[in-house]
Enzyme design. Structure first.
Site, short mmCIF file in Angstrom:
data_model
loop_
_atom_site.label_atom_id
_atom_site.label_comp_id
_atom_site.label_asym_id
_atom_site.label_seq_id
_atom_site.Cartn_x
_atom_site.Cartn_y
_atom_site.Cartn_z
CD GLU A 63 3.80 1.41 7.42
OE1 GLU A 63 4.65 1.47 8.33
OE2 GLU A 63 3.73 2.20 6.33
CG ASP A 73 0.09 0.32 2.63
OD1 ASP A 73 0.76 -0.79 2.60
OD2 ASP A 73 -0.50 0.95 2.70
#
Length: 454
Positions: free
Chosen positions: A157, A91
């Site tokens: 994250e 991500d």
């Protein structure tokens, strides 16, 4: 013995660029309010397929409690070989102001010897570091890996929602390893091999101030009607003292950093501070970045300048981030931040504070065989000795892994040197750093297996 590995890594760099371009093309921002969740799912599937192609087995997508997916894979090594867990995340941060990008944010573009694109360094470049290291080992060693491998690549994250941490806590056997390589940091300076030995933790709060039932004409009511935006600005300004140090009671601000130092001129250059603009806070740069708390206003909900009307604002909102150094409990720090804001609400305004996730700080023990092997690998790959530094950012999973596996060595490395501008517009990766870090990791895996087998 390292020359075949170096040759293998070099021969794989064109493939690394092609793969990174494919991965960057997915706008995998783990926030469905901004980007379709399908883009994260596509990125996860790409990562799973890539590691499966390198011989990893038991490759699967894990549905984590925050609604995102993590990629998991493993492969047993030779009898008695240690187990190494390789971590990264797919991500990315939102692109921010896309008009400020010199090339499209989600299109890998080569310029002035660097590869530009959102996630090119943080953290898709580190996924390619792992992949290139494994490919080089297979190419140089006849499809064999010297250690047992586990791979975990998470999908949230950057959002800090803790999906992988909660999943790992519920399945504590899954990520057990002798050494964990966290591919989400980088070198202190380009060409200077660095392991990150300290991370600040993070906590955030959303602050909302309301003063009126609705907006009012600033000419008819301004000067007497309580302005919510003005009240919010006053509260936010109280978070720092006249020197720019954090002014929240209960947050110690006198800690010092004893490791590698960050020269002020280098920091000004890395941070692109404008000429004549002073830096924030007191103490050395390393003190301020790695050993002390910091408060940042991440965003304010207020009318934009273009289209603003002559109005006294009835409500305003801000997102406030607090970074906390090792030795500071993030929950207690959040309490101190909330208490500070509650005590400074002007005019009896109505205040609502929404507490968001906490990430614990982390510090590493750098004396074990994994650090010895990493030091030797870095010295060979870069031709200069490894240094240790801190990092002001947060990787909450590190503390989770430390609590679950207290005997595991956790080593933080990566391709994200300061000029990469992670989280900013025009993020980029230096392909030379990617090449040397991939070689470092390949050398490390071989050397660590040798040390643990002695």
């Amino acid at each position: 013995m390292s020359q075949p590995l170096a040759d293998a890594v070099r021969s794989l760099m064109d493939r690394a660029r092609t793969d990174l371009a494919e991965l960057v093309a997915f706008p995998s921002v783990a926030d469905p309010r901004q980007f379709p969740v399908e883009e994260c799912e596509k990125a996860a599937r790409w990562v799973a397929d890539a590691f499966a192609a390198e011989g990893l087995t038991n490759v699967r997508l894990l549905d984590t409690p925050d609604g995102t997916q993590s990629v998991y894979a493993e492969l047993p090594g030779p009898q008695g070989a240690p187990t190494v867990l390789l971590y990264s995340h797919y991500d990315v941060q939102p692109p921010l102001d896309e008009d400020a990008w010199l090339s499209p944010a989600f299109e890998l573009t080569e310029r002035d010897g660097r590869w530009y694109g959102r996630g090119a360094a943080d953290c898709k470049g580190n996924i390619l570091m792992h992949l290139t290291a494994l490919r080089a080992l297979r190419q140089a060693s006849g499809d064999a890996y010297p250690v047992s491998l586990k791979i975990i690549v998470e999908g949230s994250e950057e959002q800090g929602t803790g999906g992988l941490e909660r999943y790992a806590e519920a399945h504590p056997e899954l990520l057990a390893a002798d050494a964990v390589i966290i591919g989400d940091t980088g070198n202190f300076a380009p060409g200077l091999p660095t392991v990150t030995a300290s991370l600040r933790g993070m906590t955030t709060v959303e602050v909302a101030v309301t003063t009126l039932a609705g907006n009012l004409h600033s000419g008819a009511f301004g000067g007497a009607a309580p302005d919510a935006l003005q009240s919010l600005v006053r509260m936010l300004a109280s978070l720092h003292d006249e020197n720019g140090d954090v002014a929240v009671a209960g947050l110690a601000g006198g800690q010092t950093w004893t490791g590698v130092q960050y020269p002020e001129e280098q920091f000004r250059s890395d941070a692109k501070v404008l000429d004549g603009v002073a830096l924030t806070g007191t103490g050395t740069i390393a003190d301020r970045l790695w050993a002390r708390p910091s408060v940042t206003i991440l965003g304010i909900d207020a009318p934009p300048v273009i289209g603003a009307t002559s109005s006294v604002q009835a409500s305003a909102k801000a997102l406030v981030s607090l970074r906390v150094p090792p030795g500071c409990d993030p929950a207690a720090a959040q309490d101190a931040l909330v208490a500070h804001l509650e005590a400074r609400v002007p005019l009896g305004a109505r205040l609502t504070i929404e507490r968001q996730g906490n990430g614990a700080p982390f510090s590493a023990d750098t004396t074990g065989p994994a650090y010895e092997a990493m030091g030797e690998a870095m010295a060979e790959a870069f031709g200069t000795a490894m240094v240790t530094s801190g990092q002001g950012g947060s990787i909450p999973l590190c503390s989770t892994l430390r609590s679950l596996y207290p005997k595991a060595e956790i080593v933080l490395i990566g391709v994200e040197e300061p000029t990469a501008q992670i989280h900013a517009v025009n993020e980029s990766v230096d392909p030379h750093e990617l090449e040397r870090m991939a070689l470092t990791e390949a050398l490390f895996l071989r050397r660590y297996a040798e040390l643990r087998s002695v």
